[in-house]
Scaffold this motif. Structure first.
Motif, PDB file in Angstrom:
ATOM      1  N   GLN A 199      56.725  41.068  45.980  1.00 42.69           N
ATOM      2  CA  GLN A 199      55.699  40.174  46.014  1.00 42.69           C
ATOM      3  C   GLN A 199      56.056  38.893  46.507  1.00 42.69           C
ATOM      4  OE1 GLN A 199      54.622  39.202  41.951  1.00 42.69           O
ATOM      5  NE2 GLN A 199      56.657  38.472  41.301  1.00 42.69           N
TER       6      GLN A 199
ATOM      7  N   THR B  95      58.347  46.368  42.857  1.00 36.16           N
ATOM      8  CA  THR B  95      57.500  46.135  44.016  1.00 36.16           C
ATOM      9  C   THR B  95      57.819  44.748  44.502  1.00 36.16           C
ATOM     10  OG1 THR B  95      55.654  44.993  42.597  1.00 36.16           O
ATOM     11  CG2 THR B  95      55.418  47.280  42.955  1.00 36.16           C
TER      12      THR B  95
ATOM     13  N   ARG C 177      59.492  42.232  41.926  1.00 37.78           N
ATOM     14  CA  ARG C 177      58.856  42.163  40.721  1.00 37.78           C
ATOM     15  C   ARG C 177      59.645  43.169  39.598  1.00 37.78           C
ATOM     16  NH1 ARG C 177      52.479  43.219  39.628  1.00 37.78           N
ATOM     17  NH2 ARG C 177      52.586  42.778  37.383  1.00 37.78           N
TER      18      ARG C 177
ATOM     19  N   GLN D 267      51.827  36.896  44.840  1.00 40.48           N
ATOM     20  CA  GLN D 267      50.981  37.772  45.327  1.00 40.48           C
ATOM     21  C   GLN D 267      51.585  39.175  46.038  1.00 40.48           C
ATOM     22  OE1 GLN D 267      49.541  34.533  48.567  1.00 40.48           O
ATOM     23  NE2 GLN D 267      47.857  35.966  47.702  1.00 40.48           N
ATOM     24  N   THR D 268      50.872  40.112  46.141  1.00 42.20           N
ATOM     25  CA  THR D 268      51.433  41.281  46.797  1.00 42.20           C
ATOM     26  C   THR D 268      51.271  40.980  48.472  1.00 42.20           C
ATOM     27  OG1 THR D 268      49.156  42.059  47.456  1.00 42.20           O
ATOM     28  CG2 THR D 268      50.285  42.853  45.494  1.00 42.20           C
TER      29      THR D 268
END
Length: 142
Positions: free
Chosen positions: A90, A88, A77, A110-111
Motif C-alpha cells: 500500500q 499487500t 500491509r 491506500q492501494t
C-alpha cells in the motif's frame, strides 16, 4: 470550640481529597498522552520497517518523497499477512496538518491503483497538538 475544631478538620480533609483528585487526573492525562505518542511512534516505525521499493524512477506514480511537510512511501500491509497468509503493498503518507493547537500528524494509506488514480484517501489522525517535528535516522556504512 468543638465545632471550630471540627470545621478546621473537615476543611483540611476536603482540601486533601481535592488535591489528590487533581493529582490523579493530571497523572492519568499524562499517561494517556504518553501512550498515544508511543502508539503513534510504533505505527510509523512498523510502516518504515516494512517499507519496500516498487519503482525507484523519479517519474514513478505515485512518487516516494520526503519533504518538510510529508513522507510518502510504499509499505507492506502486514495485518493481512497474519490473517490471510499474503501481504499487500500500500502507499502510505504521513503529513503534518496545521490545526488550532499546532499541528496534527495524519496517516493515510491506500492501494497502489487508488494512489495512481489520485483518489482521496481516508485520513487517520495519530497525534494532535504537535509544536515541532523532526525525522532523525541513521545508516550503517562500510
Amino acid at each position: 470550640m468543638a465545632g471550630t475544631i471540627f470545621a478546621v478538620l473537615m476543611t483540611g480533609l476536603v482540601l486533601h481529597v481535592r488535591g489528590g483528585a487533581v493529582a490523579w487526573h493530571r497523572a492519568t492525562r499524562t499517561v494517556e498522552d504518553l501512550q498515544q505518542v508511543r502508539v503513534s511512534c510504533e505505527r510509523v516505525a512498523q510502516d518504515l520497517v516494512n517499507a519496500v521499493v516498487i519503482d525507484a524512477r523519479p517519474e514513478a506514480t505515485p512518487p516516494v518523497r520526503l519533504t518538510h511537510e510529508a513522507l510518502d512511501f510504499y509499505t507492506l500491509r502486514t495485518d493481512r499477512l497474519r490473517s490471510e497468509g499474503n501481504a499487500t503493498v500500500q502507499f502510505v503518507t504521513y503529513a503534518l496538518r496545521p490545526d488550532a493547537e499546532g499541528s496534527t500528524l495524519v496517516r493515510t494509506a491506500q492501494t497502489i491503483p487508488d494512489a495512481k488514480a489520485a483518489l482521496p484517501a481516508v485520513a487517520q489522525e495519530l497525534l494532535t497538538g504537535i509544536e515541532d517535528a523532526a525525522i532523525r535516522y541513521g545508516c550503517v556504512t562500510q
